[in-house]
Write a protein that holds these residues in place. Structure first.
Motif, mmCIF file in Angstrom:
data_model
loop_
_atom_site.group_PDB
_atom_site.id
_atom_site.type_symbol
_atom_site.label_atom_id
_atom_site.label_comp_id
_atom_site.label_asym_id
_atom_site.label_seq_id
_atom_site.Cartn_x
_atom_site.Cartn_y
_atom_site.Cartn_z
ATOM 1 N N ILE A 109 7.269 5.228 -1.285
ATOM 2 C CA ILE A 109 5.965 5.776 -0.905
ATOM 3 C C ILE A 109 6.190 7.237 -0.528
ATOM 4 O O ILE A 109 7.116 7.549 0.224
ATOM 5 N N LEU A 177 -4.946 2.920 4.243
ATOM 6 C CA LEU A 177 -3.971 1.866 3.940
ATOM 7 C C LEU A 177 -3.158 1.540 5.176
ATOM 8 O O LEU A 177 -2.946 2.405 6.028
ATOM 9 N N GLU A 178 -2.653 0.292 5.220
ATOM 10 C CA GLU A 178 -1.639 -0.023 6.241
ATOM 11 C C GLU A 178 -0.303 0.039 5.526
ATOM 12 O O GLU A 178 0.080 -0.899 4.817
ATOM 13 N N LEU A 179 0.372 1.163 5.681
ATOM 14 C CA LEU A 179 1.522 1.445 4.811
ATOM 15 C C LEU A 179 2.681 0.476 4.993
ATOM 16 O O LEU A 179 3.478 0.296 4.077
ATOM 17 N N VAL A 182 1.859 -2.426 2.672
ATOM 18 C CA VAL A 182 1.612 -2.151 1.251
ATOM 19 C C VAL A 182 2.751 -2.791 0.457
ATOM 20 O O VAL A 182 3.921 -2.500 0.689
ATOM 21 N N ALA A 197 7.817 -4.523 0.703
ATOM 22 C CA ALA A 197 6.653 -3.929 1.379
ATOM 23 C C ALA A 197 7.106 -2.666 2.101
ATOM 24 O O ALA A 197 8.313 -2.485 2.375
ATOM 25 N N GLY A 198 6.151 -1.811 2.431
ATOM 26 C CA GLY A 198 6.452 -0.528 3.067
ATOM 27 C C GLY A 198 7.315 -0.642 4.318
ATOM 28 O O GLY A 198 8.084 0.274 4.640
ATOM 29 N N TYR A 250 1.658 -1.068 -6.924
ATOM 30 C CA TYR A 250 1.504 -1.006 -5.463
ATOM 31 C C TYR A 250 0.169 -1.577 -5.029
ATOM 32 O O TYR A 250 -0.854 -1.275 -5.649
ATOM 33 N N GLY A 251 0.137 -2.345 -3.955
ATOM 34 C CA GLY A 251 -1.135 -2.773 -3.375
ATOM 35 C C GLY A 251 -1.871 -1.558 -2.833
ATOM 36 O O GLY A 251 -1.359 -0.875 -1.949
ATOM 37 N N GLY A 252 -3.034 -1.251 -3.399
ATOM 38 C CA GLY A 252 -3.857 -0.151 -2.896
ATOM 39 C C GLY A 252 -3.449 1.237 -3.346
ATOM 40 O O GLY A 252 -4.133 2.215 -3.051
ATOM 41 N N LEU A 253 -2.330 1.351 -4.056
ATOM 42 C CA LEU A 253 -1.891 2.692 -4.492
ATOM 43 C C LEU A 253 -1.758 2.794 -6.017
ATOM 44 O O LEU A 253 -1.310 3.819 -6.532
#
Ligand code: 0L1
Ligand code: MG
Length: 262
Positions: A109, A177-179, A182, A197-198, A250-253
């Motif tokens: 990220i 986003l909740e990084l 993610v 995940a992040g 990526y979720g949301g990206l």
């Protein structure tokens, strides 16, 4: 540390990168006592040499940011290096495997700050308040050392294996986003090779930027606004082969991808 030795060690890793030639780690024979502080002096010289040759710094990158990797290398701090202009790959483009030694990829990220961040004492909250955008990225790492076999000082002196970066163009505000949660999958030819995940990045990728600012402060430097920052691999790195179609979702990206040819 003697200036000539710093130059010799920087030439050693620089030459290996230019010639795409594997080398024995510095600490094997050349200079076994290399410390982390000395390794950053070698990295500074390496960067100076690249700048003198006309290459430009695009942004900093963090490495060894997972608890597992830090434990494995018995260190408390992650490490940093720099992505240069000649390393940047456009989304959807192809790379040639022959331009590397033994490349691997890892999804990351990225952050772009709206203002400079100067340590010490920078917190993850400071980072999030100073972040203009976050974006998806894939880093290509290509240690110049045989079989990726190195100690921490070795890898610092090799600009933390930096070799390539795809900076996704799907820019998002950090508060959208909740990084840490993610998720990302890394696929080769449509098959998932790794996922995470992040939070794999020091608990939250904003921690990585804070650690970078605080480490740079030790030499009077700061994290600069506008530069893309790679925060560290979310999954283990995966080896590339000719014919690979690499994609990270990526979720949301969104998704980013590139091809690998001979
Ligand atoms: O970006 C990274 O995390 C790589 C740091 C160096 C470690 C490696 O080459 O595996
Ligand atoms: Mg990385």
């Amino acid at each position: 540390m003697d200036k000539n030795l710093i130059k010799e060690l920087a030439n050693y890793t620089h030459h290996a990168e230019k010639e795409k030639q594997e080398i024995l780690k510095i600490t094997a024979e050349l200079y076994p006592e290399l410390t982390i502080e000395e390794a950053y002096l070698v990295q500074e010289e390496l960067i100076k040499q690249k700048l003198e040759k006309g290459s430009k710094i695009i942004g900093p990158k963090m490495g060894i940011t997972s608890e597992a990797k830090m434990k494995q290398m018995n260190v408390d701090d992650p490490i940093y290096g720099y992505v240069f202009d000649y390393m940047v790959i456009n989304e959807g483009d192809s790379i040639s495997i022959s331009d590397y030694i033994h490349p691997k990829v890892e999804p990351e990220i990225g952050f772009i700050l709206s203002r400079d961040l100067e340590g010490p004492g920078v917190t993850p909250l400071d980072v999030l308040r100073s972040t203009e955008y976050v974006f998806p990225a894939i880093e290509i790492i290509d240690s110049r050392y045989e079989n990726f076999n190195f100690t921490l000082p070795d890898v610092i002196a090799d600009n933390t294996s930096a070799a390539g970066a795809v900076f996704g163009t799907n820019l998002k505000r950090p508060e959208s986003l909740e990084l840490d949660v993610v998720g990302v999958t890394l696929s080769i030819n449509g098959e998932i090779q790794a996922l995470g995940a992040g939070a794999a990045v020091l608990g939250h990728p904003a921690n990585s930027v804070a650690r970078l600012a605080n480490m740079l402060a030790k030499k009077g430097e700061k994290v600069k606004a506008g530069q893309p920052i790679l925060t560290g691999g979310i999954t283990a790195a995966v080896r590339l082969s000719p014919g690979d179609y690499v994609s990270a979702k990526y979720g949301g990206l969104g998704d980013i991808s590139f091809f690998v040819k001979e």
